[in-house]
Design a protein around this motif. Structure first.
Motif, PDB file in Angstrom:
ATOM      1  N   GLY A 133    -105.408 -20.252   2.654  1.00 20.67           N
ATOM      2  CA  GLY A 133    -105.780 -18.870   2.953  1.00 20.67           C
ATOM      3  C   GLY A 133    -106.029 -18.054   1.695  1.00 20.67           C
ATOM      4  O   GLY A 133    -106.913 -17.196   1.666  1.00 20.67           O
ATOM      5  N   ALA A 134    -105.270 -18.331   0.644  1.00 27.41           N
ATOM      6  CA  ALA A 134    -105.444 -17.597  -0.608  1.00 27.41           C
ATOM      7  C   ALA A 134    -106.774 -17.931  -1.266  1.00 27.41           C
ATOM      8  O   ALA A 134    -107.468 -17.043  -1.771  1.00 27.41           O
ATOM      9  CB  ALA A 134    -104.292 -17.903  -1.560  1.00 27.41           C
ATOM     10  N   TRP A 166    -109.583 -11.325  -6.814  1.00 29.15           N
ATOM     11  CA  TRP A 166    -109.029 -12.631  -6.468  1.00 29.15           C
ATOM     12  C   TRP A 166    -107.561 -12.524  -6.103  1.00 29.15           C
ATOM     13  O   TRP A 166    -107.115 -13.136  -5.139  1.00 29.15           O
ATOM     14  CB  TRP A 166    -109.197 -13.605  -7.621  1.00 29.15           C
ATOM     15  CG  TRP A 166    -110.535 -14.261  -7.697  1.00 29.15           C
ATOM     16  CD1 TRP A 166    -111.577 -14.121  -6.817  1.00 29.15           C
ATOM     17  CD2 TRP A 166    -110.988 -15.164  -8.697  1.00 29.15           C
ATOM     18  NE1 TRP A 166    -112.634 -14.870  -7.226  1.00 29.15           N
ATOM     19  CE2 TRP A 166    -112.313 -15.529  -8.375  1.00 29.15           C
ATOM     20  CE3 TRP A 166    -110.413 -15.685  -9.834  1.00 29.15           C
ATOM     21  CZ2 TRP A 166    -113.054 -16.396  -9.140  1.00 29.15           C
ATOM     22  CZ3 TRP A 166    -111.154 -16.560 -10.608  1.00 29.15           C
ATOM     23  CH2 TRP A 166    -112.459 -16.911 -10.253  1.00 29.15           C
ATOM     24  N   PHE A 167    -106.798 -11.747  -6.851  1.00 28.46           N
ATOM     25  CA  PHE A 167    -105.371 -11.622  -6.554  1.00 28.46           C
ATOM     26  C   PHE A 167    -105.135 -10.888  -5.235  1.00 28.46           C
ATOM     27  O   PHE A 167    -104.310 -11.312  -4.423  1.00 28.46           O
ATOM     28  CB  PHE A 167    -104.633 -10.930  -7.688  1.00 28.46           C
ATOM     29  CG  PHE A 167    -104.538 -11.764  -8.939  1.00 28.46           C
ATOM     30  CD1 PHE A 167    -104.208 -13.098  -8.878  1.00 28.46           C
ATOM     31  CD2 PHE A 167    -104.784 -11.213 -10.174  1.00 28.46           C
ATOM     32  CE1 PHE A 167    -104.127 -13.881 -10.014  1.00 28.46           C
ATOM     33  CE2 PHE A 167    -104.703 -11.972 -11.324  1.00 28.46           C
ATOM     34  CZ  PHE A 167    -104.375 -13.315 -11.244  1.00 28.46           C
ATOM     35  N   SER A 201    -103.676 -11.337   0.387  1.00 23.98           N
ATOM     36  CA  SER A 201    -103.896 -10.939   1.776  1.00 23.98           C
ATOM     37  C   SER A 201    -104.353 -12.114   2.641  1.00 23.98           C
ATOM     38  O   SER A 201    -103.879 -12.281   3.763  1.00 23.98           O
ATOM     39  CB  SER A 201    -104.897  -9.783   1.855  1.00 23.98           C
ATOM     40  OG  SER A 201    -106.121 -10.156   1.270  1.00 23.98           O
ATOM     41  N   GLY A 202    -105.259 -12.937   2.129  1.00 26.97           N
ATOM     42  CA  GLY A 202    -105.725 -14.090   2.905  1.00 26.97           C
ATOM     43  C   GLY A 202    -104.640 -15.120   3.128  1.00 26.97           C
ATOM     44  O   GLY A 202    -104.485 -15.660   4.228  1.00 26.97           O
ATOM     45  N   GLY A 203    -103.862 -15.397   2.091  1.00 27.36           N
ATOM     46  CA  GLY A 203    -102.774 -16.366   2.221  1.00 27.36           C
ATOM     47  C   GLY A 203    -101.692 -15.894   3.158  1.00 27.36           C
ATOM     48  O   GLY A 203    -101.198 -16.654   4.000  1.00 27.36           O
ATOM     49  N   THR A 204    -101.313 -14.641   3.023  1.00 29.00           N
ATOM     50  CA  THR A 204    -100.274 -14.090   3.893  1.00 29.00           C
ATOM     51  C   THR A 204    -100.746 -14.055   5.339  1.00 29.00           C
ATOM     52  O   THR A 204     -99.985 -14.388   6.261  1.00 29.00           O
ATOM     53  CB  THR A 204     -99.871 -12.684   3.426  1.00 29.00           C
ATOM     54  OG1 THR A 204     -99.444 -12.759   2.065  1.00 29.00           O
ATOM     55  CG2 THR A 204     -98.758 -12.112   4.273  1.00 29.00           C
ATOM     56  N   TRP A 238     -99.016 -16.184   8.249  1.00 30.07           N
ATOM     57  CA  TRP A 238     -98.434 -15.425   9.354  1.00 30.07           C
ATOM     58  C   TRP A 238     -98.967 -15.933  10.692  1.00 30.07           C
ATOM     59  O   TRP A 238     -98.194 -16.086  11.653  1.00 30.07           O
ATOM     60  CB  TRP A 238     -98.743 -13.947   9.182  1.00 30.07           C
ATOM     61  CG  TRP A 238     -98.214 -13.096  10.280  1.00 30.07           C
ATOM     62  CD1 TRP A 238     -96.929 -12.689  10.466  1.00 30.07           C
ATOM     63  CD2 TRP A 238     -98.965 -12.547  11.370  1.00 30.07           C
ATOM     64  NE1 TRP A 238     -96.833 -11.919  11.603  1.00 30.07           N
ATOM     65  CE2 TRP A 238     -98.076 -11.816  12.169  1.00 30.07           C
ATOM     66  CE3 TRP A 238    -100.304 -12.598  11.736  1.00 30.07           C
ATOM     67  CZ2 TRP A 238     -98.480 -11.165  13.318  1.00 30.07           C
ATOM     68  CZ3 TRP A 238    -100.703 -11.935  12.883  1.00 30.07           C
ATOM     69  CH2 TRP A 238     -99.794 -11.230  13.648  1.00 30.07           C
ATOM     70  N   VAL A 239    -100.268 -16.206  10.765  1.00 31.09           N
ATOM     71  CA  VAL A 239    -100.855 -16.726  12.009  1.00 31.09           C
ATOM     72  C   VAL A 239    -100.254 -18.086  12.346  1.00 31.09           C
ATOM     73  O   VAL A 239     -99.921 -18.363  13.504  1.00 31.09           O
ATOM     74  CB  VAL A 239    -102.399 -16.817  11.886  1.00 31.09           C
ATOM     75  CG1 VAL A 239    -102.999 -17.636  13.008  1.00 31.09           C
ATOM     76  CG2 VAL A 239    -102.999 -15.430  11.862  1.00 31.09           C
ATOM     77  N   LYS A 240    -100.082 -18.947  11.341  1.00 35.63           N
ATOM     78  CA  LYS A 240     -99.496 -20.269  11.576  1.00 35.63           C
ATOM     79  C   LYS A 240     -98.056 -20.155  12.066  1.00 35.63           C
ATOM     80  O   LYS A 240     -97.650 -20.820  13.016  1.00 35.63           O
ATOM     81  CB  LYS A 240     -99.557 -21.111  10.307  1.00 35.63           C
ATOM     82  CG  LYS A 240     -99.037 -22.518  10.503  1.00 35.63           C
ATOM     83  CD  LYS A 240     -98.204 -22.906   9.312  1.00 35.63           C
ATOM     84  CE  LYS A 240     -97.562 -24.250   9.513  1.00 35.63           C
ATOM     85  NZ  LYS A 240     -96.131 -24.151   9.698  1.00 35.63           N
ATOM     86  N   ILE A 241     -97.282 -19.295  11.422  1.00 32.98           N
ATOM     87  CA  ILE A 241     -95.886 -19.130  11.804  1.00 32.98           C
ATOM     88  C   ILE A 241     -95.790 -18.538  13.208  1.00 32.98           C
ATOM     89  O   ILE A 241     -94.971 -18.972  14.024  1.00 32.98           O
ATOM     90  CB  ILE A 241     -95.146 -18.256  10.770  1.00 32.98           C
ATOM     91  CG1 ILE A 241     -95.016 -19.011   9.451  1.00 32.98           C
ATOM     92  CG2 ILE A 241     -93.776 -17.840  11.273  1.00 32.98           C
ATOM     93  CD1 ILE A 241     -94.578 -18.140   8.287  1.00 32.98           C
TER      94      ILE A 241
END
Length: 109
Positions: A41-42, A77-78, A83-86, A90-93
């Motif tokens: 996601g990141a 990028w940061f 935001s993309g990784g989180t 979150w969707v997976k969890i």
């Protein structure tokens, strides 16, 4: 040029960022799979956010110097990576918890 040199380091930076966010943010949990999902996601979020930012700058006819553009893209990028990784973790969890609760309800019946 700075962005090209730092690109391989982004994987390490995203791993550290994922470890910190997954371990410290309530509602997220740190596992190897969640970190892997965070990294995917990141990478996607960093790319999408930086492309979107460059498109917005072109549309607004803002032409910063190359030195400033490197800094702008790094920040993009940061922010996009975090935001993309989180979001993907979150969707997976959330999906994982929903499946577990359905299984629990199914076994009670």
């Amino acid at each position: 040029m700075l962005v090209i040199v730092l690109f391989p380091l982004l994987f390490i930076i995203f791993a550290i960022m994922g470890w910190l966010l997954l371990a410290r943010v309530p509602g997220l949990e740190f596992t190897k799979w969640n970190l892997f999902v965070f990294m995917i996601g990141a990478i996607v979020g960093a790319w999408v956010f930086s492309v979107f930012l460059v498109l917005v700058l072109v549309a607004l006819k803002i032409n910063p110097p190359i030195q400033d553009m490197n800094s702008i893209v790094l920040v993009a990028w940061f922010v996009g990576g975090a935001s993309g990784g989180t979001a993907l973790a979150w969707v997976k969890i959330r999906y994982q918890r929903e499946v577990a609760s359905r299984e629990k309800r199914r076994t009670k019946e």
